[in-house]
Scaffold this motif. Structure first.
Motif, mmCIF file in Angstrom:
data_model
loop_
_atom_site.group_PDB
_atom_site.id
_atom_site.type_symbol
_atom_site.label_atom_id
_atom_site.label_comp_id
_atom_site.label_asym_id
_atom_site.label_seq_id
_atom_site.Cartn_x
_atom_site.Cartn_y
_atom_site.Cartn_z
ATOM 1 N N LEU A 127 -25.778 -17.283 47.251
ATOM 2 C CA LEU A 127 -26.656 -17.445 48.413
ATOM 3 C C LEU A 127 -25.939 -17.986 49.652
ATOM 4 C CD1 LEU A 127 -29.961 -18.750 46.766
ATOM 5 C CD2 LEU A 127 -29.391 -16.441 47.507
ATOM 6 N N PRO A 128 -25.024 -18.961 49.520
ATOM 7 C CA PRO A 128 -24.312 -19.429 50.722
ATOM 8 C C PRO A 128 -23.529 -18.323 51.428
ATOM 9 C CG PRO A 128 -24.064 -21.007 48.947
ATOM 10 C CD PRO A 128 -24.712 -19.799 48.351
ATOM 11 N N LEU A 129 -22.864 -17.465 50.654
ATOM 12 C CA LEU A 129 -22.140 -16.349 51.261
ATOM 13 C C LEU A 129 -23.107 -15.365 51.901
ATOM 14 C CD1 LEU A 129 -19.487 -14.871 51.776
ATOM 15 C CD2 LEU A 129 -19.741 -13.781 49.528
ATOM 16 N N TYR A 130 -24.240 -15.142 51.239
ATOM 17 C CA TYR A 130 -25.272 -14.258 51.787
ATOM 18 C C TYR A 130 -25.758 -14.780 53.143
ATOM 19 C CZ TYR A 130 -29.651 -11.567 51.877
ATOM 20 O OH TYR A 130 -30.683 -10.738 52.235
ATOM 21 N N ASN A 131 -25.998 -16.091 53.213
ATOM 22 C CA ASN A 131 -26.440 -16.679 54.483
ATOM 23 C C ASN A 131 -25.348 -16.643 55.538
ATOM 24 O OD1 ASN A 131 -29.126 -17.261 54.443
ATOM 25 N ND2 ASN A 131 -28.913 -19.388 53.784
ATOM 26 N N THR A 132 -24.092 -16.728 55.117
ATOM 27 C CA THR A 132 -22.986 -16.619 56.071
ATOM 28 C C THR A 132 -22.977 -15.245 56.728
ATOM 29 O OG1 THR A 132 -21.652 -18.157 54.749
ATOM 30 C CG2 THR A 132 -20.478 -16.776 56.335
ATOM 31 N N VAL A 133 -23.163 -14.221 55.922
ATOM 32 C CA VAL A 133 -23.220 -12.854 56.458
ATOM 33 C C VAL A 133 -24.412 -12.703 57.403
ATOM 34 C CG1 VAL A 133 -23.507 -10.423 55.855
ATOM 35 C CG2 VAL A 133 -22.046 -11.884 54.460
ATOM 36 N N ILE A 134 -25.547 -13.300 57.035
ATOM 37 C CA ILE A 134 -26.747 -13.216 57.880
ATOM 38 C C ILE A 134 -26.482 -13.831 59.253
ATOM 39 C CG2 ILE A 134 -29.090 -14.121 58.189
ATOM 40 C CD1 ILE A 134 -29.494 -13.851 55.198
ATOM 41 N N TRP A 171 -22.064 -23.595 60.853
ATOM 42 C CA TRP A 171 -22.283 -23.080 59.501
ATOM 43 C C TRP A 171 -20.974 -22.658 58.839
ATOM 44 C CZ3 TRP A 171 -25.483 -23.246 55.647
ATOM 45 C CH2 TRP A 171 -25.301 -22.358 54.580
ATOM 46 N N LEU A 172 -20.070 -22.049 59.600
ATOM 47 C CA LEU A 172 -18.782 -21.657 59.024
ATOM 48 C C LEU A 172 -18.029 -22.878 58.511
ATOM 49 C CD1 LEU A 172 -17.586 -18.910 61.529
ATOM 50 C CD2 LEU A 172 -18.496 -18.598 59.222
ATOM 51 N N PHE A 173 -18.052 -23.989 59.279
ATOM 52 C CA PHE A 173 -17.432 -25.226 58.813
ATOM 53 C C PHE A 173 -18.133 -25.742 57.561
ATOM 54 C CE2 PHE A 173 -15.618 -25.404 63.107
ATOM 55 C CZ PHE A 173 -14.327 -25.852 62.829
ATOM 56 N N LEU A 174 -19.471 -25.690 57.553
ATOM 57 C CA LEU A 174 -20.225 -26.137 56.387
ATOM 58 C C LEU A 174 -19.890 -25.289 55.158
ATOM 59 C CD1 LEU A 174 -23.774 -26.764 57.904
ATOM 60 C CD2 LEU A 174 -22.299 -28.486 56.890
ATOM 61 N N PHE A 175 -19.836 -23.998 55.348
ATOM 62 C CA PHE A 175 -19.600 -23.098 54.224
ATOM 63 C C PHE A 175 -18.248 -23.352 53.582
ATOM 64 C CE2 PHE A 175 -17.874 -19.000 52.690
ATOM 65 C CZ PHE A 175 -18.741 -18.798 51.631
#
Length: 292
Positions: A152-159, A272-276
């Protein structure tokens, strides 16, 4: 006589406004109401001037006052722009204000990153014995199951990355006076923002740890939760811009409202990129992945 009142400068002297005072009142009521609400949840008391203010309603009254002031103040700003008061100098000052606001938001998130890295880089520091007990001297804490960063985190990154692309498309469409492209790009961005919030809510519901379980859960939910709140605010910001775009409020030369929303949204993307990479990927490295 008419010439004596003619404006011969680039500055905008605004008319007397109630919004600064009412906003201060709303912020004060919200602060006291927040304390009162927490005391209410814990069956406590809050006595001020001989009155017990423990009630949840004070908190919601503060929110209502602030939301009313936001609507009224920004409506006045939009009206002033339509009346031609946003000259070159005024527009520069509006941009400076937005830049300083985003800078303050950067420092806000620095605090949460600081808390996370302080706990994760020094889980076994000698003078913090209690923290060592909670972490087991390692990070993630001993026995902790974590979320799969490639799910899910990668999915949200793409979103979010897609939403930044569609927002840039909308901005460039406006610069080329392409109204259809502007509305379509903004609509896609708002939908992607809503989708991100739903995915994160689902992730929180199924998280294998809670806020109160450990310092890992506390720092995780504080950092990602406040980012989620900013996504929600940014989505509302862009939805308002979408409505204004449909009404034809923006022009290729006069569209600071959309520009400010774009700056804010791209800031949310970068955070978000930093968070991910720091919390979801690096911060959970080596821990067992929770299986649902």
């Amino acid at each position: 006589m008419a010439d004596t009142h003619q404006k011969n400068h680039d500055y905008h002297i605004i008319a007397p406004s109630p919004w600064p005072f009412l906003s201060s009142v709303g912020a004060f009521v919200l602060a006291i109401g927040g304390i009162a609400y927490m005391r209410y949840l814990n069956a406590g008391e809050l006595h001020l001037f001989g009155i017990n203010f423990v009630t949840p309603w004070l908190f919601f009254i503060g929110i209502a006052i602030i939301l009313y002031c936001m609507y009224g103040w920004w409506s006045d700003t939009i009206r002033e722009g339509k009346e031609g008061h946003h000259t070159r100098v005024v527009s520069i000052h509006l941009r400076y204000g937005m830049i300083m606001f985003i800078a303050s938001e950067v420092m806000f998130f620095v605090a949460w990153f600081w808390a996370f890295f302080d706990a994760s880089l020094f889980p076994n520091e000698v003078h913090q014995v209690m923290r060592a007990e909670f972490t087991g001297g390692q990070w993630p804490p001993k026995g902790m199951e974590v979320l799969d960063p490639l799910h899910l985190p990668l999915y949200n990154t793409v979103i979010l990355l897609l939403s930044g692309t569609t927002l840039t498309w909308a901005h460039h469409a406006l610069l080329h006076n392409d109204r259809k492209g502007l509305v379509t790009g903004l609509a896609f961005t708002v939908v992607l923002g809503v989708l991100f919030s739903f995915v994160q809510a689902y992730e929180y519901i199924h998280a294998p740890f809670a806020f109160k379980d450990s310092v890992y859960g506390a720092t995780f939910f504080m950092a990602t939760g406040f980012h989620g709140f900013h996504v929600l605010v940014g989505t509302i910001f862009l939805a308002v811009c979408l409505i204004r775009s449909i009404r034809g409020d923006f022009t290729p030369k006069n569209h600071f409202g959309l520009e400010a929303a774009a700056w804010y949204w791209h800031f949310v993307d970068v955070v978000w990129l930093f968070l991910f990479f720091s919390i979801y990927v690096w911060g959970s490295w080596g821990a067992p992945i929770a299986v649902h």
